[in-house]
Design an enzyme around this catalytic site. Structure first.
Site, PDB file in Angstrom:
ATOM      1  N   SER A 183      -8.407   1.873 -47.635  1.00 27.45           N
ATOM      2  CA  SER A 183      -7.573   2.971 -47.168  1.00 27.45           C
ATOM      3  C   SER A 183      -6.624   2.496 -46.060  1.00 27.45           C
ATOM      4  CB  SER A 183      -8.455   4.137 -46.723  1.00 27.45           C
ATOM      5  OG  SER A 183      -7.702   5.304 -46.529  1.00 27.45           O
ATOM      6  N   MET A 184      -6.718   3.057 -44.855  1.00 31.23           N
ATOM      7  CA  MET A 184      -5.853   2.575 -43.776  1.00 31.23           C
ATOM      8  C   MET A 184      -6.152   1.116 -43.464  1.00 31.23           C
ATOM      9  SD  MET A 184      -3.350   3.860 -41.888  1.00 31.23           S
ATOM     10  CE  MET A 184      -3.614   5.598 -41.503  1.00 31.23           C
ATOM     11  N   ASP A 229      -8.614   9.551 -57.252  1.00 32.51           N
ATOM     12  CA  ASP A 229      -8.333   9.525 -55.820  1.00 32.51           C
ATOM     13  C   ASP A 229      -7.182  10.481 -55.516  1.00 32.51           C
ATOM     14  OD1 ASP A 229      -7.820   8.930 -53.160  1.00 32.51           O
ATOM     15  OD2 ASP A 229      -8.009   6.761 -53.429  1.00 32.51           O
ATOM     16  N   HIS A 260     -11.598   8.530 -53.706  1.00 28.68           N
ATOM     17  CA  HIS A 260     -11.133   7.674 -52.609  1.00 28.68           C
ATOM     18  C   HIS A 260     -12.264   6.858 -51.990  1.00 28.68           C
ATOM     19  CE1 HIS A 260      -8.277   6.336 -49.641  1.00 28.68           C
ATOM     20  NE2 HIS A 260      -9.027   6.765 -48.638  1.00 28.68           N
TER      21      HIS A 260
END
Length: 465
Positions: A183-184, A229, A260
């Site tokens: 993710s980030m 996601d 996700h």
């Protein structure tokens, strides 16, 4: 659009992107290459058992099989050690093989996602990759709300710590490093790859990259997305992948039914059997693993698969010397030694600042609006130190690109000595690299980076009236 091979699985949901006529010949050739490679590998295995380590000094572990690449527990016994804070990231854990008979290992730094902890989200990846012959450093971030560029900076700082200061540094090959994240943290890994092209591989798992596309990414890149996601959608991940240069080796893979958090706290079989061959090929230069990706050997659980097969790693099979850094600019102090000054960024107009007026060793310095407070008052001394509070110095936590710049009790080592140059840069005596920022915002962290003289590396020492 990237001109890469597109291999939808033969059953189940398929990709919507058609294969253009100009790609059909390429696909046929790549299929033939994959078949020839598989036949060649089978022949070699039958006649010689396994490739000689002399052919590839980076190769680690036995010949892989269809079963072995799915294993969360590989052939290497491994252990781990905790990492303290204060090296440009918020500590973490190192996982490494206990075997010392095979020389050094390639290494991978991994970042968790937004608001997440590595220890809760991705800790399973440490022993998995270590058991297959990698040293892994999983990081906790300075703030759980750090964005992608900050996470990228911390991943690079973690690699510098791992190779230069960690208790296992003698087990790591500093020329064969990779980054990954979710993710980030995946966006952070991509940001790190854009900034450090010497990395051998980057894996973004459902990566969120709000700060940049991948147009300047030259590092072999794997992007993994989840079909279900809704946070980082497949279309978003595909858009990132499509922004890669056509010359960058890459893989895009969409996991059927995955949301996700499909790999959060647990392994995922599709990710395990595809990410491992990718990092083996590019970090270990290990062509034995090409059979699993070129073409994709196991399509189960895969919605879309695209690649630049035959995924050729760099060709050198012996370690190459580290290039000599370009000479640093001529030092020309702009204020007399002993004068208290602000260090003002030319690009931002903000000052180099110690957050919250901290006096703790290892506190990372940042940009902040100039206010003439003591935590922004720096004295350039006759022995090239930049002192704050009278007894603490600007200190480089490492010497590589992305190394953290922090405060630390003053000593006489070269990582606390700085050249104030005529072109506005401030370069480290130890590293030859320059103070650098990747943002103009309050809180943007200072790092080391190869000197290029752009405004994000220009600072002026302004005496405080």
């Amino acid at each position: 659009m990237r001109n890469d091979a597109h291999h939808p699985p033969p059953s189940g949901p398929t990709a919507t992107e058609p294969v253009r006529p100009d790609r059909r010949g390429r696909l046929f050739k790549l299929a033939a290459v994959g078949l020839a490679a598989a036949v060649g590998l089978l022949t070699m295995t039958m006649t010689t058992g396994s490739a000689s380590a002399a052919d590839n000094p980076y190769q680690r572990g036995p010949d892989p099989t269809r079963t072995s690449v799915t294993a969360v527990n590989g052939p290497f016994a491994n252990t781990s050690v905790s990492v303290p804070t204060g090296y440009g990231f918020n500590g973490g854990r190192i996982y490494y093989p206990t075997d010392t008979s095979q020389g050094t290992f390639g290494a991978i730094a991994i970042s968790p996602g937004y608001t997440a902890l590595f220890s809760a989200e991705l800790a399973w990846m440490g022993p998995w990759l270590a058991s297959h012959g990698f040293v892994v450093i999983g990081i906790e971030t300075n703030s759980r709300n750090d964005f992608d560029t900050a996470r990228g900076t911390q991943l690079l700082a973690a690699l510098d710590y791992l190779t230069q200061q960690s208790p296992v540094r003698d087990r790591v090959d500093p020329t064969r490093l990779a980054v990954a994240g979710h993710s980030m943290g995946g966006g952070g890994a991509l940001s790190a790859a854009i900034r450090r092209s010497s990395l051998k591989a980057v894996v973004g798992i459902a990566p969120y990259s709000p700060s940049s596309n991948l147009a300047n990414d030259r590092v072999p890149t794997m992007v993994i997305s989840g079909q279900a996601d809704t946070v980082v959608t497949p279309s978003y991940a595909t858009g990132l992948y499509n922004s890669l240069p056509s010359t960058t080796e890459s893989v895009y893979l969409e996991v059927a039914g995955a949301d996700h958090g499909f790999m959060v706290g647990r392994s995922n079989p599709v990710m395990v059997r595809t990410m491992l061959p990718f990092v083996k090929m590019f970090v270990d230069n290990d062509a034995r693993y090409s059979q699993f990706l070129c073409p994709l050997l196991d399509n189960s659980g895969v919605v879309t698969y695209r690649s630049t097969c035959p995924l050729l790693p760099s060709t050198p099979t012996t370690p190459t010397p580290t290039p000599t850094d370009p000479p640093t600019p001529t030092p020309t102090p702009t204020v007399p030694p002993g004068t208290a000054s602000e260090i003002v960024g030319t690009q931002s107009g903000r000052c180099v600042d110690v957050p919250n007026a901290s006096r703790t060793n290892g506190t990372r310095v940042q940009l902040y609006g100039c206010n003439k407070q003591t935590n922004q008052q720096w004295t350039y001394t006759s022995n090239k130190q930049l002192q704050v509070y009278g007894n603490m110095c600007l200190d480089a936590a490492g010497s590589g690109n992305g190394a953290a710049v922090q405060i630390y009790s003053c000593h006489s080592q070269t990582n606390q000595q700085w050249n104030v140059n005529s072109n506005g840069t401030i370069s480290g005596v130890q590293s030859g690299r320059c103070l650098d920022v990747w943002s103009t915002a309050n809180g943007a962290q200072i790092q080391l980076y190869d000197c290029h003289g752009q405004t994000n590396q220009q600072f002026r020492l302004t005496p405080i009236a």
